[in-house]
Design a protein around this motif. Structure first.
Motif, PDB file in Angstrom:
ATOM      1  N   TYR A   1       0.843  -1.189   0.000  1.00  0.00           N
ATOM      2  CA  TYR A   1       0.000   0.000   0.000  1.00  0.00           C
ATOM      3  C   TYR A   1       0.882   1.243   0.000  1.00  0.00           C
ATOM      4  O   TYR A   1       1.901   1.286   0.687  1.00  0.00           O
ATOM      5  CB  TYR A   1      -0.874  -0.001   1.268  1.00  0.00           C
ATOM      6  CG  TYR A   1      -1.779   1.192   1.369  1.00  0.00           C
ATOM      7  CD1 TYR A   1      -3.025   1.192   0.757  1.00  0.00           C
ATOM      8  CD2 TYR A   1      -1.399   2.319   2.076  1.00  0.00           C
ATOM      9  CE1 TYR A   1      -3.860   2.289   0.846  1.00  0.00           C
ATOM     10  CE2 TYR A   1      -2.223   3.428   2.172  1.00  0.00           C
ATOM     11  CZ  TYR A   1      -3.451   3.397   1.559  1.00  0.00           C
ATOM     12  OH  TYR A   1      -4.279   4.489   1.647  1.00  0.00           O
ATOM     13  N   ALA A   2       0.490   2.256  -0.761  1.00  0.00           N
ATOM     14  CA  ALA A   2       1.178   3.548  -0.732  1.00  0.00           C
ATOM     15  C   ALA A   2       0.152   4.638  -1.017  1.00  0.00           C
ATOM     16  O   ALA A   2      -0.789   4.444  -1.790  1.00  0.00           O
ATOM     17  CB  ALA A   2       2.299   3.596  -1.753  1.00  0.00           C
ATOM     18  N   GLU A   3       0.361   5.774  -0.378  1.00  0.00           N
ATOM     19  CA  GLU A   3      -0.588   6.874  -0.488  1.00  0.00           C
ATOM     20  C   GLU A   3       0.162   8.190  -0.347  1.00  0.00           C
ATOM     21  O   GLU A   3       1.109   8.302   0.429  1.00  0.00           O
ATOM     22  CB  GLU A   3      -1.618   6.717   0.640  1.00  0.00           C
ATOM     23  CG  GLU A   3      -2.599   7.828   0.789  1.00  0.00           C
ATOM     24  CD  GLU A   3      -3.542   7.594   1.957  1.00  0.00           C
ATOM     25  OE1 GLU A   3      -4.326   6.622   1.919  1.00  0.00           O
ATOM     26  OE2 GLU A   3      -3.486   8.375   2.925  1.00  0.00           O
ATOM     27  N   LEU A   4      -0.290   9.189  -1.089  1.00  0.00           N
ATOM     28  CA  LEU A   4       0.215  10.554  -0.967  1.00  0.00           C
ATOM     29  C   LEU A   4      -0.935  11.423  -0.481  1.00  0.00           C
ATOM     30  O   LEU A   4      -2.043  11.350  -1.015  1.00  0.00           O
ATOM     31  CB  LEU A   4       0.699  11.083  -2.318  1.00  0.00           C
ATOM     32  CG  LEU A   4       1.772  10.281  -3.039  1.00  0.00           C
ATOM     33  CD1 LEU A   4       2.004  10.851  -4.438  1.00  0.00           C
ATOM     34  CD2 LEU A   4       3.064  10.283  -2.236  1.00  0.00           C
ATOM     35  N   LYS A   5      -0.674  12.236   0.534  1.00  0.00           N
ATOM     36  CA  LYS A   5      -1.684  13.182   1.035  1.00  0.00           C
ATOM     37  C   LYS A   5      -1.128  14.590   0.877  1.00  0.00           C
ATOM     38  O   LYS A   5      -0.035  14.887   1.336  1.00  0.00           O
ATOM     39  CB  LYS A   5      -1.982  12.947   2.514  1.00  0.00           C
ATOM     40  CG  LYS A   5      -2.890  11.800   2.794  1.00  0.00           C
ATOM     41  CD  LYS A   5      -3.267  11.771   4.270  1.00  0.00           C
ATOM     42  CE  LYS A   5      -4.154  10.588   4.544  1.00  0.00           C
ATOM     43  NZ  LYS A   5      -4.522  10.505   5.955  1.00  0.00           N
ATOM     44  N   PHE A   6      -1.898  15.433   0.230  1.00  0.00           N
ATOM     45  CA  PHE A   6      -1.538  16.841   0.053  1.00  0.00           C
ATOM     46  C   PHE A   6      -2.603  17.693   0.745  1.00  0.00           C
ATOM     47  O   PHE A   6      -3.780  17.597   0.405  1.00  0.00           O
ATOM     48  CB  PHE A   6      -1.482  17.205  -1.433  1.00  0.00           C
ATOM     49  CG  PHE A   6      -0.457  16.428  -2.209  1.00  0.00           C
ATOM     50  CD1 PHE A   6       0.867  16.852  -2.254  1.00  0.00           C
ATOM     51  CD2 PHE A   6      -0.801  15.280  -2.901  1.00  0.00           C
ATOM     52  CE1 PHE A   6       1.816  16.144  -2.981  1.00  0.00           C
ATOM     53  CE2 PHE A   6       0.141  14.567  -3.627  1.00  0.00           C
ATOM     54  CZ  PHE A   6       1.455  14.997  -3.661  1.00  0.00           C
TER      55      PHE A   6
ATOM     56  N   ASP B   1      -2.873  -5.769   4.675  1.00  0.00           N
ATOM     57  CA  ASP B   1      -3.196  -6.735   5.713  1.00  0.00           C
ATOM     58  C   ASP B   1      -1.933  -7.390   6.232  1.00  0.00           C
ATOM     59  O   ASP B   1      -1.246  -8.097   5.511  1.00  0.00           O
ATOM     60  CB  ASP B   1      -4.142  -7.819   5.182  1.00  0.00           C
ATOM     61  CG  ASP B   1      -5.526  -7.259   4.910  1.00  0.00           C
ATOM     62  OD1 ASP B   1      -6.015  -6.498   5.760  1.00  0.00           O
ATOM     63  OD2 ASP B   1      -6.098  -7.576   3.859  1.00  0.00           O
ATOM     64  N   GLY B   2      -1.660  -7.148   7.478  1.00  0.00           N
ATOM     65  CA  GLY B   2      -0.539  -7.801   8.132  1.00  0.00           C
ATOM     66  C   GLY B   2      -1.059  -8.980   8.914  1.00  0.00           C
ATOM     67  O   GLY B   2      -2.148  -9.499   8.646  1.00  0.00           O
ATOM     68  N   PRO B   3      -0.312  -9.405   9.915  1.00  0.00           N
ATOM     69  CA  PRO B   3      -0.785 -10.501  10.758  1.00  0.00           C
ATOM     70  C   PRO B   3      -2.127 -10.152  11.385  1.00  0.00           C
ATOM     71  O   PRO B   3      -2.383  -9.018  11.764  1.00  0.00           O
ATOM     72  CB  PRO B   3       0.297 -10.621  11.832  1.00  0.00           C
ATOM     73  CG  PRO B   3       1.496  -9.952  11.251  1.00  0.00           C
ATOM     74  CD  PRO B   3       0.993  -8.917  10.303  1.00  0.00           C
ATOM     75  N   ASP B   4      -3.011 -11.110  11.443  1.00  0.00           N
ATOM     76  CA  ASP B   4      -4.350 -10.935  12.024  1.00  0.00           C
ATOM     77  C   ASP B   4      -5.158  -9.861  11.308  1.00  0.00           C
ATOM     78  O   ASP B   4      -5.959  -9.153  11.917  1.00  0.00           O
ATOM     79  CB  ASP B   4      -4.254 -10.599  13.522  1.00  0.00           C
ATOM     80  CG  ASP B   4      -3.495 -11.654  14.304  1.00  0.00           C
ATOM     81  OD1 ASP B   4      -3.689 -12.850  14.010  1.00  0.00           O
ATOM     82  OD2 ASP B   4      -2.701 -11.279  15.187  1.00  0.00           O
ATOM     83  N   SER B   5      -4.938  -9.713   9.990  1.00  0.00           N
ATOM     84  CA  SER B   5      -5.662  -8.751   9.151  1.00  0.00           C
ATOM     85  C   SER B   5      -5.563  -7.311   9.657  1.00  0.00           C
ATOM     86  O   SER B   5      -6.490  -6.529   9.532  1.00  0.00           O
ATOM     87  CB  SER B   5      -7.126  -9.165   9.011  1.00  0.00           C
ATOM     88  OG  SER B   5      -7.217 -10.396   8.335  1.00  0.00           O
ATOM     89  N   VAL B   6      -4.438  -6.969  10.237  1.00  0.00           N
ATOM     90  CA  VAL B   6      -4.210  -5.614  10.719  1.00  0.00           C
ATOM     91  C   VAL B   6      -3.392  -4.871   9.669  1.00  0.00           C
ATOM     92  O   VAL B   6      -2.402  -5.393   9.153  1.00  0.00           O
ATOM     93  CB  VAL B   6      -3.438  -5.638  12.062  1.00  0.00           C
ATOM     94  CG1 VAL B   6      -3.093  -4.216  12.506  1.00  0.00           C
ATOM     95  CG2 VAL B   6      -4.261  -6.337  13.119  1.00  0.00           C
ATOM     96  N   LYS B   7      -3.805  -3.665   9.348  1.00  0.00           N
ATOM     97  CA  LYS B   7      -3.052  -2.855   8.397  1.00  0.00           C
ATOM     98  C   LYS B   7      -1.710  -2.494   9.011  1.00  0.00           C
ATOM     99  O   LYS B   7      -1.633  -2.101  10.175  1.00  0.00           O
ATOM    100  CB  LYS B   7      -3.820  -1.591   8.032  1.00  0.00           C
ATOM    101  CG  LYS B   7      -5.044  -1.866   7.198  1.00  0.00           C
ATOM    102  CD  LYS B   7      -5.741  -0.597   6.809  1.00  0.00           C
ATOM    103  CE  LYS B   7      -6.934  -0.934   5.956  1.00  0.00           C
ATOM    104  NZ  LYS B   7      -7.659   0.227   5.522  1.00  0.00           N
TER     105      LYS B   7
END
Length: 184
Positions: A17-22, A83-89
């Motif tokens: 996942y990657a995101e840019l916020k302006f 999704d990391g371990p235990d479906s945690v972001k």
């Protein structure tokens, strides 16, 4: 320290996942997600007094969005996994700073918008102010006074603070404390 590189490749592997916020204004934030638009970013992290830098390349950014990105716009780069371990972001902020320069180049049918960012610029340098504190003031109160003074003086983004946790919140017993200059 080194560079953090977010490559312009398929992000399906490992559910990246990657995101840019302006931050365009107090009421408008432009969010660009890697799943919606092609971009890459390179962040230079430095443990010296030099400001950390980031270069963001956005490919075929719509003109109406590009027109909103101007010098001193606050930018945040977020990266990780959906999704990391235990479906945690597992996502975090890689860089927060401001836009210093924007330029477009055309490569065949692709328009690349290159955005150069820095964590600090001249806006935060040499802000002058004075605070006075009475006898018995704590360090945490002095920090809060300094942040409030900077936020009331600064022309752009307000600095935020988290919870101030000090091993020992020392009280100053001298008569007066004055801080006259802030410089990043």
């Amino acid at each position: 320290m080194g560079d953090t590189y977010i490559p312009p490749v398929s992000w399906l592997l490992f559910d990246r996942y990657a995101e840019l916020k302006f931050v365009i204004s107090e009421t408008e934030t432009l969010i660009l997600k890697k799943s919606d638009i092609d971009f890459d970013a390179q962040v230079s992290l430095d443990d010296s007094n030099n400001s950390n830098k980031a270069t963001i390349n956005i490919y075929n950014l719509p003109v109406d969005q590009k027109d909103k990105l101007v010098k001193d716009t606050v930018v945040t780069i977020i990266a990780g996994y959906n999704d990391g371990p235990d479906s945690v972001k597992d996502q975090g902020i890689v860089f927060t700073g401001i836009i210093e320069k924007i330029k477009d180049t055309k490569e065949d049918v692709t328009v690349k918008t290159e955005i150069q960012c820095s964590e600090a610029n001249d806006t935060y340098q040499d802000i002058e102010f004075e605070i006075t504190a009475s006898k018995g003031i704590t360090v945490s109160t002095i920090i809060e006074k300094i942040l409030n003074k900077i936020n009331n003086t600064s022309k752009i983004t307000k600095l935020s603070k988290g919870v101030i946790k000090l091993g020992k919140d020392i009280k100053y017993e001298r008569q007066q404390y004055t801080r006259r200059r802030y410089s990043s």
